[in-house]
Design a protein around this motif. Structure first.
Motif, PDB file in Angstrom:
ATOM      1  N   ASP A 174       0.807  -1.215   0.000  1.00  0.00           N
ATOM      2  CA  ASP A 174       0.000   0.000   0.000  1.00  0.00           C
ATOM      3  C   ASP A 174       0.846   1.273   0.000  1.00  0.00           C
ATOM      4  O   ASP A 174       0.760   2.087  -0.908  1.00  0.00           O
ATOM      5  N   SER A 175       1.672   1.448   1.035  1.00  0.00           N
ATOM      6  CA  SER A 175       2.367   2.718   1.186  1.00  0.00           C
ATOM      7  C   SER A 175       3.331   2.966   0.037  1.00  0.00           C
ATOM      8  O   SER A 175       3.554   4.103  -0.363  1.00  0.00           O
ATOM      9  N   LEU A 176       3.938   1.906  -0.488  1.00  0.00           N
ATOM     10  CA  LEU A 176       4.890   2.093  -1.586  1.00  0.00           C
ATOM     11  C   LEU A 176       4.240   1.857  -2.945  1.00  0.00           C
ATOM     12  O   LEU A 176       4.931   1.701  -3.945  1.00  0.00           O
ATOM     13  N   ALA A 177       2.908   1.871  -2.977  1.00  0.00           N
ATOM     14  CA  ALA A 177       2.208   1.597  -4.232  1.00  0.00           C
ATOM     15  C   ALA A 177       2.508   2.652  -5.286  1.00  0.00           C
ATOM     16  O   ALA A 177       2.379   2.407  -6.477  1.00  0.00           O
ATOM     17  N   GLY A 178       2.924   3.836  -4.864  1.00  0.00           N
ATOM     18  CA  GLY A 178       3.236   4.890  -5.824  1.00  0.00           C
ATOM     19  C   GLY A 178       4.721   4.976  -6.130  1.00  0.00           C
ATOM     20  O   GLY A 178       5.170   5.936  -6.751  1.00  0.00           O
ATOM     21  N   ASP A 179       5.474   3.989  -5.690  1.00  0.00           N
ATOM     22  CA  ASP A 179       6.926   4.035  -5.855  1.00  0.00           C
ATOM     23  C   ASP A 179       7.364   2.819  -6.674  1.00  0.00           C
ATOM     24  O   ASP A 179       6.550   1.982  -7.056  1.00  0.00           O
ATOM     25  N   SER A 228      12.026   6.296  -5.230  1.00  0.00           N
ATOM     26  CA  SER A 228      11.781   7.606  -4.625  1.00  0.00           C
ATOM     27  C   SER A 228      11.973   7.585  -3.112  1.00  0.00           C
ATOM     28  O   SER A 228      12.554   8.498  -2.548  1.00  0.00           O
ATOM     29  N   ASP A 284       0.569  -6.645 -12.176  1.00  0.00           N
ATOM     30  CA  ASP A 284       0.426  -5.861 -13.393  1.00  0.00           C
ATOM     31  C   ASP A 284       1.667  -5.892 -14.269  1.00  0.00           C
ATOM     32  O   ASP A 284       1.647  -5.485 -15.401  1.00  0.00           O
ATOM     33  N   GLU A 326       1.434   2.310 -14.355  1.00  0.00           N
ATOM     34  CA  GLU A 326       1.466   1.449 -13.168  1.00  0.00           C
ATOM     35  C   GLU A 326       0.420   1.909 -12.147  1.00  0.00           C
ATOM     36  O   GLU A 326      -0.272   1.094 -11.541  1.00  0.00           O
ATOM     37  N   LEU A 327       0.332   3.222 -11.962  1.00  0.00           N
ATOM     38  CA  LEU A 327      -0.618   3.727 -10.968  1.00  0.00           C
ATOM     39  C   LEU A 327      -2.051   3.394 -11.367  1.00  0.00           C
ATOM     40  O   LEU A 327      -2.854   2.970 -10.536  1.00  0.00           O
ATOM     41  N   ALA A 362      -3.015   0.907 -13.090  1.00  0.00           N
ATOM     42  CA  ALA A 362      -3.229  -0.527 -12.864  1.00  0.00           C
ATOM     43  C   ALA A 362      -3.468  -0.814 -11.389  1.00  0.00           C
ATOM     44  O   ALA A 362      -4.321  -1.618 -11.034  1.00  0.00           O
ATOM     45  N   ARG A 363      -2.707  -0.116 -10.534  1.00  0.00           N
ATOM     46  CA  ARG A 363      -2.840  -0.412  -9.102  1.00  0.00           C
ATOM     47  C   ARG A 363      -4.136   0.136  -8.509  1.00  0.00           C
ATOM     48  O   ARG A 363      -4.651  -0.390  -7.542  1.00  0.00           O
ATOM     49  N   SER A 373       7.088  10.168  -2.510  1.00  0.00           N
ATOM     50  CA  SER A 373       6.738   8.747  -2.513  1.00  0.00           C
ATOM     51  C   SER A 373       5.649   8.468  -1.481  1.00  0.00           C
ATOM     52  O   SER A 373       4.685   7.741  -1.749  1.00  0.00           O
ATOM     53  N   LEU A 410       2.345   9.914  -2.657  1.00  0.00           N
ATOM     54  CA  LEU A 410       1.753   9.122  -3.722  1.00  0.00           C
ATOM     55  C   LEU A 410       1.174   7.806  -3.190  1.00  0.00           C
ATOM     56  O   LEU A 410       0.143   7.338  -3.672  1.00  0.00           O
ATOM     57  N   GLY A 411       1.834   7.219  -2.195  1.00  0.00           N
ATOM     58  CA  GLY A 411       1.277   6.021  -1.564  1.00  0.00           C
ATOM     59  C   GLY A 411      -0.096   6.320  -0.984  1.00  0.00           C
ATOM     60  O   GLY A 411      -1.040   5.535  -1.126  1.00  0.00           O
ATOM     61  N   VAL A 469      -2.672   6.723  -3.814  1.00  0.00           N
ATOM     62  CA  VAL A 469      -3.141   5.435  -4.334  1.00  0.00           C
ATOM     63  C   VAL A 469      -4.168   4.829  -3.370  1.00  0.00           C
ATOM     64  O   VAL A 469      -5.219   4.340  -3.794  1.00  0.00           O
ATOM     65  N   ARG A 481      -8.024   4.220  -4.361  1.00  0.00           N
ATOM     66  CA  ARG A 481      -8.655   2.897  -4.313  1.00  0.00           C
ATOM     67  C   ARG A 481      -9.939   2.950  -3.500  1.00  0.00           C
ATOM     68  O   ARG A 481     -10.955   2.360  -3.868  1.00  0.00           O
TER      69      ARG A 481
END
Lengths: 429, 429
Positions: A143-148, A291, A334, B27-28, B30-31, B309, B312-313, B316, B320
């Motif tokens: 979750d927390s690193l989903a944007g990294d 990041s 993905d 990627e984002l 997709a997640r 980072s 962005l986490g 996401v 969601r």
């Protein structure tokens, strides 16, 4: 409207889950927004009276009926092993129950099947306790690193082997006596194979790699070497380099980003690396992300209470989701990346050679490195005459080239013995 | 159906958020299950052309209109400070937008108002970046440990002061020159007050305490001492005890569980403690929980990329949730505990006294400790004659009793000077 939990297994972890659910029922109800209630507990034998303070009627040997019972909302699986855990989890998922499991073996072997089933059924499958016990690690990765973008994960994920290596480092003891000590203290089982041969760490490496790289990885994809061949001499060699020996699970993206390598083996690690200071049976996982940079998660890797804490954290999360009428779809895989073989993984080798103390030795040794396309980062001679030892640390190269180099060094006349070979890891940049 | 993000502020962090959103859009998407789109960026002046590759039309100086615009789903606030951030966040929340913020000052001052507003509006407010940069910490505290009971949190949450103390420890340098070095290297600002006086750490301590204890705590509740008075002599004293000096944020439940103490001050910490090995400007937070045991989270505490980072986490996660039509209500402050004053907090003191080297000194000193009800854990004399120093470490006692002891020691004839006073922390058990 209480949420009903079915518990599969009531051993060390399961009974601790029951204890915590009872003790903290008020706090848990406040955090979830509704009370939790134990709807049933599946055990192998109901004969033994259990000290749970629970109605004996809750216990059943018919696990399959329990997990599919209409009034059950959540299933907590702490039986372990592949079967019957797999069939029970799949049946629960198909019946619309969300599942918490601590079952690393199953997830590493059949994770895809289980995740797909959960996604199809629109239920949660959480498994924080499966890797590194109570350390909140999997959800942060997910979750927390989903944007990294994660480049590498290095983990001390097996407490038994870390305890043994820590004792060898601190006392100069050998592997066998350190294992015996670990067994006497309950840090190692009487049959320690799963731990010391790296099977346990390999299953966890597969789970970590899947989460870190959003790509399917199973235990069979993991290159695995245990610690049974680590000698007191290796430890001394590591110390001379300012390093410590650790058994690491390493999940690494290739430089072109097109594939990943996943492996478990002993490494020499510089003492200033945060993982080097992880003592005794503690676990820690070090993450290198694009990041976020360097992160480390540290804590108890096993034990009834820590594992139960992780299970209960998952229970609260999926109970909240249930109540909100939603579920947190596990990130789809993905980016289906290839898993490359160990030979293609880029590593560095530390090699200590017992050599004849005469001119020309270094030249001959250096030629073998050069012939395999491996650069030498540094070299030093220790001792003289009969005790002369040449210690070499290579630059990075494909593991196959390094392994071939060592094989050819063994055949050199001037090399009396290869005293120590171990991979060296450091910060990636 | 893209989710539209409004960005408030486009400085170091904001522009990095934009860069990552663009670079990882596939990627984002997709997640999350749906694409993210930047709907607008509020800045103070639109004059400067920004190197974001974005349509200049996206930029606006009218932040209030942007956050309430009907097509906006998520608001990311990286302006910092109390106003206008507070008004903008409250307006966004009331307009049904979920919010990601990195604003520690605002959360530490007005967290309750903002959380209540979010709960009332049924939207998310996430703020992982507000404490310890990219380290996934707040959500693990909030979610993964939701089934556990946290007793104590010890954090190195300010990189500037950790860098300064690390240099003082490594080089024997004084505070002033280490600060200058930190400023030259960009680790400290030209006005370093917020960092070196502990204001920054105090705000983070308040946020950590609230999450750890599910109880309202504001920056005003935090006892705060900075590092400006830490001397090279203190560092030497610490080293003599096998300790290192760190500025810690400490959130601690009282023994009876009825209240909490929250404080920021320099401490001597044994070198074997995992926090003692946190070097340079890194951050780490050590958690002691009832079931999970000891946990530590380590990583970069600041910087554009790590902070982006974390932001962005959060984006996401709430994207969601949006897509699932739900929101993760921040744990209610279900246990409203009193915050007890520093004087009632139980601590231990290290005290070094320059004393006359003659019989009776220890007796006189010991009598002062006894009169205040403080036990002495160990005492040693260093040096002789003019250089005689008495070094005492107390057992645990209320901080007020310890402070009073030091005051009375100052008045003793035989004590020439109190050379060093510092609290000592270790593992709780």
């Amino acid at each position: 409207m209480a949420l009903k939990v079915a518990l599969l297994g009531c051993g060390v972890v399961g009974s601790e889950v029951v204890r915590l659910m009872n003790e903290q029922s008020t706090e848990l109800a406040a955090r979830i927004g509704t009370p939790l209630e134990i709807g049933g507990i599946a055990v192998r034998r109901t004969g033994r009276v259990r000290d749970t303070g629970l109605d004996p009627e809750l216990f059943t040997t018919d696990a399959m009926s329990l997990v599919t019972r209409p009034d059950i909302d959540l299933v907590v699986e702490v039986i372990g092993g592949i079967e019957p855990a797999r069939s029970l989890i799949l049946a629960a998922v198909k019946a619309g129950k969300s599942v918490v499991t601590a079952n690393k073996a199953l997830l590493a072997e059949d994770g895809e099947v289980i995740h797909d089933a959960a996604r199809d059924a629109g239920v949660d499958i959480y498994y924080e306790a499966s890797v590194a016990g109570a350390i909140p690690l999997l959800r942060p990765l997910r979750d927390s690193l989903a944007g990294d973008r994660i480049n590498r994960v290095l983990g001390i994920v097996n407490g038994t082997t870390n305890y043994i290596l820590d004792r060898m480092d601190a006392l100069g003891a050998g592997f066998a006596e350190s294992l015996e000590e670990a067994q006497a203290l309950g840090y190692a089982e009487s049959d320690p194979t799963a731990d010391v041969e790296g099977f346990d760490a390999a299953a966890k490496a597969a789970i970590l790699a899947r989460l870190a790289f959003h790509t399917p990885v199973t235990a069979a994809d993991v290159h695995r070497e245990g610690i049974t061949e680590v000698t007191a001499g290796d430890i001394v060699s590591a110390q001379a380099m300012g390093c410590v020996v650790k058994l690491l699970a390493i999940c690494q993206r290739s430089e072109d980003g097109a594939s990943v390598g996943v492996r478990v083996h002993p490494v020499m690690l510089p003492r200033e690396h945060p993982l080097a200071n992880v003592k005794e049976a503690y676990n820690a996982v070090f993450v290198e992300a694009e990041s976020a940079g360097r992160l480390m998660f540290y804590g108890a890797g096993a034990g009834g209470s820590p594992t139960a804490s992780a299970v209960l954290g998952d229970v609260v999360a999926i109970a909240r989701n249930r109540r909100a009428g939603t579920f947190a779809a596990d990130g789809d895989d993905d980016s289906v990346l290839a898993v490359h073989p160990m030979g293609e993984t880029v590593t560095r080798y530390h090699v200590a050679l017992d050599v004849a103390d005469r001119p020309g030795v270094l030249a001959a040794v250096a030629e073998v490195y050069a012939a395999n396309g491996v650069s030498i980062k540094n070299v030093r001679q220790e001792g003289h005459g009969e005790d002369a030892q040449l210690v070499l640390v290579s630059h990075q190269a494909p593991d196959a080239a390094l392994a071939r180099t060592v094989e050819q060094l063994r055949t050199l006349d001037m090399v009396r013995a290869v005293a120590s070979v171990m991979r060296v890891e450091a910060f990636q940049h």
